[in-house]
Design a protein around this motif. Structure first.
Motif, mmCIF file in Angstrom:
data_model
loop_
_atom_site.group_PDB
_atom_site.id
_atom_site.type_symbol
_atom_site.label_atom_id
_atom_site.label_comp_id
_atom_site.label_asym_id
_atom_site.label_seq_id
_atom_site.Cartn_x
_atom_site.Cartn_y
_atom_site.Cartn_z
ATOM 1 N N UNK A 159 -48.650 -31.915 -17.498
ATOM 2 C CA UNK A 159 -49.192 -33.029 -16.732
ATOM 3 C C UNK A 159 -48.146 -33.700 -15.865
ATOM 4 N N UNK A 160 -46.934 -33.881 -16.409
ATOM 5 C CA UNK A 160 -45.857 -34.504 -15.637
ATOM 6 C C UNK A 160 -45.441 -33.632 -14.453
ATOM 7 N N UNK A 161 -45.385 -32.323 -14.670
ATOM 8 C CA UNK A 161 -44.991 -31.418 -13.594
ATOM 9 C C UNK A 161 -46.035 -31.427 -12.474
ATOM 10 N N UNK A 162 -47.301 -31.362 -12.847
ATOM 11 C CA UNK A 162 -48.372 -31.419 -11.857
ATOM 12 C C UNK A 162 -48.341 -32.726 -11.076
ATOM 13 N N UNK A 163 -48.033 -33.815 -11.772
ATOM 14 C CA UNK A 163 -47.987 -35.124 -11.115
ATOM 15 C C UNK A 163 -46.923 -35.186 -10.041
ATOM 16 N N UNK A 164 -45.930 -34.312 -10.120
ATOM 17 C CA UNK A 164 -44.880 -34.244 -9.096
ATOM 18 C C UNK A 164 -45.194 -33.212 -8.012
ATOM 19 N N UNK A 165 -46.412 -32.694 -8.017
ATOM 20 C CA UNK A 165 -46.828 -31.768 -6.972
ATOM 21 C C UNK A 165 -46.342 -30.351 -7.155
ATOM 22 N N UNK A 166 -45.993 -29.967 -8.390
ATOM 23 C CA UNK A 166 -45.515 -28.623 -8.687
ATOM 24 C C UNK A 166 -46.582 -27.865 -9.466
ATOM 25 N N UNK A 167 -46.836 -26.613 -9.088
ATOM 26 C CA UNK A 167 -47.855 -25.813 -9.749
ATOM 27 C C UNK A 167 -47.438 -25.396 -11.151
ATOM 28 N N UNK A 168 -48.434 -25.267 -12.038
ATOM 29 C CA UNK A 168 -48.185 -24.977 -13.453
ATOM 30 C C UNK A 168 -49.079 -23.847 -13.941
ATOM 31 N N UNK A 203 -50.340 -28.618 -5.991
ATOM 32 C CA UNK A 203 -50.223 -28.606 -7.449
ATOM 33 C C UNK A 203 -51.297 -27.712 -8.063
ATOM 34 N N UNK A 204 -51.204 -26.436 -7.779
ATOM 35 C CA UNK A 204 -52.177 -25.483 -8.317
ATOM 36 C C UNK A 204 -51.919 -25.261 -9.799
ATOM 37 N N UNK A 205 -52.921 -24.687 -10.480
ATOM 38 C CA UNK A 205 -52.746 -24.430 -11.907
ATOM 39 C C UNK A 205 -53.501 -23.179 -12.328
ATOM 40 N N UNK A 206 -52.953 -22.563 -13.351
ATOM 41 C CA UNK A 206 -53.503 -21.345 -13.940
ATOM 42 C C UNK A 206 -53.441 -21.518 -15.453
ATOM 43 N N UNK A 207 -54.473 -21.066 -16.153
ATOM 44 C CA UNK A 207 -54.467 -21.083 -17.620
ATOM 45 C C UNK A 207 -54.700 -19.665 -18.099
#
Length: 370
Positions: A159-168, A203-207
């Protein structure tokens, strides 16, 4: 003009694309760049993303000379972990460049590169977030995702990484409950990113759901069951959980929360099926693909499996949508056999981080040996 005949592999790829399924290379390392194989896989439309895993990099260091030049240029006094980050960042930059046309043409839906941080940080959310942001800065490409496991404090870090605009890339998910938490973290991370002035589209994301180890563990437990119904459940856990997770995915895209975010430019959080840190035969990987097909999903498979696509007769359409009832019946049957999959998830998460630690230690040792 000479027209080249379409290969059987092209037909299989067309089938997968028609179902909205994308393929990723799961055993990426620098040797794939040196021999031109990554460039060919991208040019042929076989892969839309890659995953850099410590185990694959360590094997490449032992079997090829692809890393020798960079290692000779790194400061000898540098800590082993810093040397690893330098190697992984350079690998990721090159892969991001190779996938940039895909990233651009699909407007960021494909063309991503996933790499991970040191697993020793798993219990410290702040340290994970700091290392993730620093690694993303080292790569300095818009199509990079930092891999963070759900175990311990992983979701807080994500969550913190995404909040900084970095994809996770959230990994080692084995249950619907954990997946739902990952969705919530994504939504809240995007809200925080927007509030701080970051573009939510960045801030893209993949699970990823580790289907391979989920099936292996449940099958091992079934082998010790006296219940006569146990044999029929072998190999069913991964499909059942995937079906329930996919239903939750569809629900998440229909909620008001998501409609607000997508209006602000957010991309859907993608689902990826994999077998993390486990050597997987081409046949096993493609069998997994065949059993888990649904719109907007991804499969991470090794290069040999990608090249073996032409051996398949084809795939048979969506296997996940509308199968909630069947999946619940399978989970009930596991319960009758004494296996509660939600309770098993924590054990599997712990085992996953231990495998990652072992792979990372192997890579640390390899960088020091050079």
């Amino acid at each position: 003009m000479i027209t080249r005949p379409r290969s059987k592999r092209s037909g299989v790829l067309d089938q997968l694309r028609a179902e909205g399924v994308g393929l990723w290379l799961d055993d990426y390392h620098r040797g794939r760049l040196a021999d031109g194989s990554l460039e060919r896989l991208v040019a042929d439309g076989l892969v839309g993303g890659v995953i850099s895993r410590p185990a694959a990099v360590a094997r490449a260091m032992a079997d090829t000379s692809a890393y020798q030049d960079q290692l000779s240029r790194l400061p000898g006094a540098a800590a082993a972990e810093e040397r690893v980050y330098a190697l992984l960042a350079e690998d990721a930059r090159a892969a991001c460049t190779a996938l940039e046309p895909v990233f651009r043409e699909t407007k960021g839906m494909h063309g991503w590169v996933s790499l991970g941080i040191a697993p020793r940080l798993a219990a410290n959310a702040q340290a994970m977030a700091d290392h993730s942001r620093r690694l993303a800065e080292m790569v300095d490409r818009p199509n990079v995702l930092i891999r963070i496991p759900v175990v311990d404090r992983g979701l807080a870090a994500a969550g913190d990484v995404l909040a900084h605009g970095v994809g996770v890339h959230v990994t080692s998910v084995y249950s619907v409950q954990r997946y739902a938490q990952a969705v919530d973290v994504y939504f809240r991370g995007l809200e925080r990113a927007a509030a701080d002035g970051h573009a939510v589209s960045a801030a893209a994301s993949l699970v990823s759901l580790d289907i391979g180890h989920l099936n292996a563990r449940t099958d091992a437990l079934l082998d010790g069951s006296a219940d006569p119904r146990a044999a029929a459940l072998r190999g069913q856990a991964g499909v059942a959980v995937a079906r329930l997770v996919y239903r939750r995915y569809e629900e998440s895209l229909g909620c008001p929360h998501w409609r607000y975010l997508v209006a602000d430019g957010a991309r859907p959080q993608r689902l990826l099926w994999t077998s993390e840190n486990a050597p997987e035969s081409p046949r096993a990987a493609l069998n997994r693909v065949e059993r888990l097909i649904a719109w907007m999903t991804l499969h991470a498979i090794p290069q040999q499996a990608l090249e073996a696509l032409e051996l398949r007769e084809g795939f048979h359409g969506d296997t996940l949508s509308g199968e909630h009832g069947a999946a619940c019946r399978v989970l009930d049957a596991y319960g009758w056999a004494g296996i509660v999959l939600d309770s098993l998830a924590h054990e599997l998460e712990t085992a996953a981080i231990e495998r990652e630690r072992a792979a990372w230690d192997e890579l640390l040792a390899a960088t020091q040996a050079e």
